[in-house]
Design a protein around this motif. Structure first.
Motif, short mmCIF file in Angstrom:
data_model
loop_
_atom_site.label_atom_id
_atom_site.label_comp_id
_atom_site.label_asym_id
_atom_site.label_seq_id
_atom_site.Cartn_x
_atom_site.Cartn_y
_atom_site.Cartn_z
N THR A 19 8.57 46.56 83.07
CA THR A 19 7.99 46.22 81.78
C THR A 19 8.04 47.41 80.83
OG1 THR A 19 6.54 44.57 82.77
CG2 THR A 19 5.89 45.43 80.61
N ALA A 20 7.62 48.56 81.31
CA ALA A 20 7.64 49.77 80.48
C ALA A 20 9.06 50.08 80.00
CB ALA A 20 7.06 50.94 81.25
N ALA A 21 10.03 49.97 80.90
CA ALA A 21 11.42 50.26 80.53
C ALA A 21 11.91 49.30 79.45
CB ALA A 21 12.31 50.17 81.77
N LEU A 22 11.61 48.02 79.58
CA LEU A 22 12.04 47.04 78.59
C LEU A 22 11.36 47.25 77.24
CD1 LEU A 22 12.20 43.86 80.82
CD2 LEU A 22 14.11 44.91 79.61
N LEU A 23 10.13 47.75 77.27
CA LEU A 23 9.41 47.98 76.02
C LEU A 23 9.69 49.36 75.43
CD1 LEU A 23 5.94 46.41 76.89
CD2 LEU A 23 7.87 45.37 75.67
N GLY A 24 10.41 50.19 76.18
CA GLY A 24 10.77 51.51 75.67
C GLY A 24 9.63 52.50 75.67
N ILE A 25 8.69 52.31 76.60
CA ILE A 25 7.58 53.26 76.74
C ILE A 25 7.53 53.74 78.18
CG2 ILE A 25 6.22 52.29 74.85
CD1 ILE A 25 4.51 50.83 76.88
N HIS A 26 6.81 54.82 78.41
CA HIS A 26 6.69 55.35 79.76
C HIS A 26 5.71 54.51 80.57
CE1 HIS A 26 5.98 58.22 83.03
NE2 HIS A 26 7.17 58.70 82.68
N ARG A 27 5.95 54.42 81.86
CA ARG A 27 5.10 53.64 82.75
C ARG A 27 3.64 54.09 82.68
NH1 ARG A 27 3.01 54.94 87.34
NH2 ARG A 27 4.35 56.75 87.54
N THR A 28 3.41 55.39 82.60
CA THR A 28 2.02 55.87 82.55
C THR A 28 1.34 55.50 81.23
OG1 THR A 28 2.77 58.06 81.87
CG2 THR A 28 2.35 57.74 84.21
N THR A 29 2.11 55.38 80.16
CA THR A 29 1.56 54.94 78.88
C THR A 29 1.12 53.49 78.98
OG1 THR A 29 2.96 56.48 77.66
CG2 THR A 29 2.03 54.62 76.42
N LEU A 30 1.97 52.64 79.55
CA LEU A 30 1.63 51.24 79.73
C LEU A 30 0.40 51.11 80.63
CD1 LEU A 30 2.24 48.25 79.28
CD2 LEU A 30 3.81 48.37 81.23
N ARG A 31 0.35 51.87 81.69
CA ARG A 31 -0.79 51.83 82.61
C ARG A 31 -2.08 52.24 81.89
NH1 ARG A 31 -1.14 53.12 88.68
NH2 ARG A 31 0.96 52.37 88.42
N ALA A 32 -2.01 53.32 81.13
CA ALA A 32 -3.20 53.80 80.41
C ALA A 32 -3.68 52.75 79.41
CB ALA A 32 -2.89 55.11 79.70
N LEU A 33 -2.76 52.13 78.69
CA LEU A 33 -3.13 51.08 77.74
C LEU A 33 -3.75 49.89 78.46
CD1 LEU A 33 -0.03 51.19 75.38
CD2 LEU A 33 -2.37 51.89 74.81
N ALA A 34 -3.18 49.51 79.60
CA ALA A 34 -3.71 48.38 80.37
C ALA A 34 -5.12 48.68 80.86
CB ALA A 34 -2.78 48.05 81.53
N LEU A 35 -5.34 49.89 81.33
CA LEU A 35 -6.67 50.26 81.83
C LEU A 35 -7.72 50.25 80.72
CD1 LEU A 35 -5.76 53.14 84.30
CD2 LEU A 35 -6.59 50.85 84.88
N LYS A 36 -7.30 50.53 79.50
CA LYS A 36 -8.22 50.51 78.36
C LYS A 36 -8.31 49.13 77.72
CE LYS A 36 -7.29 55.29 77.05
NZ LYS A 36 -6.68 56.15 76.04
N GLY A 37 -7.51 48.18 78.24
CA GLY A 37 -7.50 46.84 77.66
C GLY A 37 -6.76 46.77 76.34
N ARG A 38 -5.86 47.73 76.11
CA ARG A 38 -5.13 47.80 74.84
C ARG A 38 -3.63 47.63 75.00
NH1 ARG A 38 -6.34 53.02 72.04
NH2 ARG A 38 -5.25 51.95 70.37
N ALA A 39 -3.19 47.15 76.16
CA ALA A 39 -1.75 46.95 76.37
C ALA A 39 -1.25 45.86 75.42
CB ALA A 39 -1.48 46.54 77.82
N PRO A 40 0.00 45.95 74.99
CA PRO A 40 0.53 44.98 74.04
C PRO A 40 0.65 43.58 74.63
CG PRO A 40 2.26 46.46 74.76
CD PRO A 40 0.98 46.99 75.32
N ILE A 41 0.63 43.47 75.95
CA ILE A 41 0.65 42.18 76.63
C ILE A 41 -0.33 42.23 77.79
CG2 ILE A 41 2.98 41.45 76.01
CD1 ILE A 41 3.99 42.61 78.59
N GLU A 42 -0.79 41.07 78.20
CA GLU A 42 -1.80 41.00 79.25
C GLU A 42 -1.20 41.28 80.63
OE1 GLU A 42 -4.96 37.82 81.13
OE2 GLU A 42 -3.85 37.30 79.33
N ALA A 43 -1.86 42.16 81.34
CA ALA A 43 -1.44 42.48 82.71
C ALA A 43 -2.11 41.52 83.68
CB ALA A 43 -1.84 43.90 83.06
N ILE A 44 -1.41 41.22 84.76
CA ILE A 44 -1.98 40.45 85.86
C ILE A 44 -2.27 41.45 86.97
CG2 ILE A 44 -1.57 38.64 87.57
CD1 ILE A 44 0.45 37.47 85.49
#
Length: 66
Positions: A19-44
């Motif tokens: 997901t991070a690769a397709l969105l052009g962001i780093h995996r840790t950025t996506l993880r941090a956003l998901a943990l804060k509830g601010r990811a651009p898409i909902e995580a399962i």
């Protein structure tokens, strides 16, 4: 056939790394956003440390949905 064994066009979910690769962001950025509830898409949440994302959501956000 498990989810990991399906051809790419038949998979319903992407891993956090994919997901991070397709969105052009780093995996840790996506993880941090998901943990804060601010990811651009909902995580399962599969487990405490593993998240997956719906393929259709990722492809729409990345602009590659068919």
């Amino acid at each position: 056939m498990s989810e990991d064994e399906k051809p790419d066009d038949a998979r319903l979910f992407f891993s956090e790394e994919e997901t991070a690769a397709l969105l052009g962001i780093h995996r840790t950025t996506l993880r941090a956003l998901a943990l804060k509830g601010r990811a651009p898409i909902e995580a399962i949440h599969v487990s405490e440390h593993k998240r997956i994302y719906r393929r259709i959501d990722v492809e729409r956000l990345a602009g590659i949905a068919k």
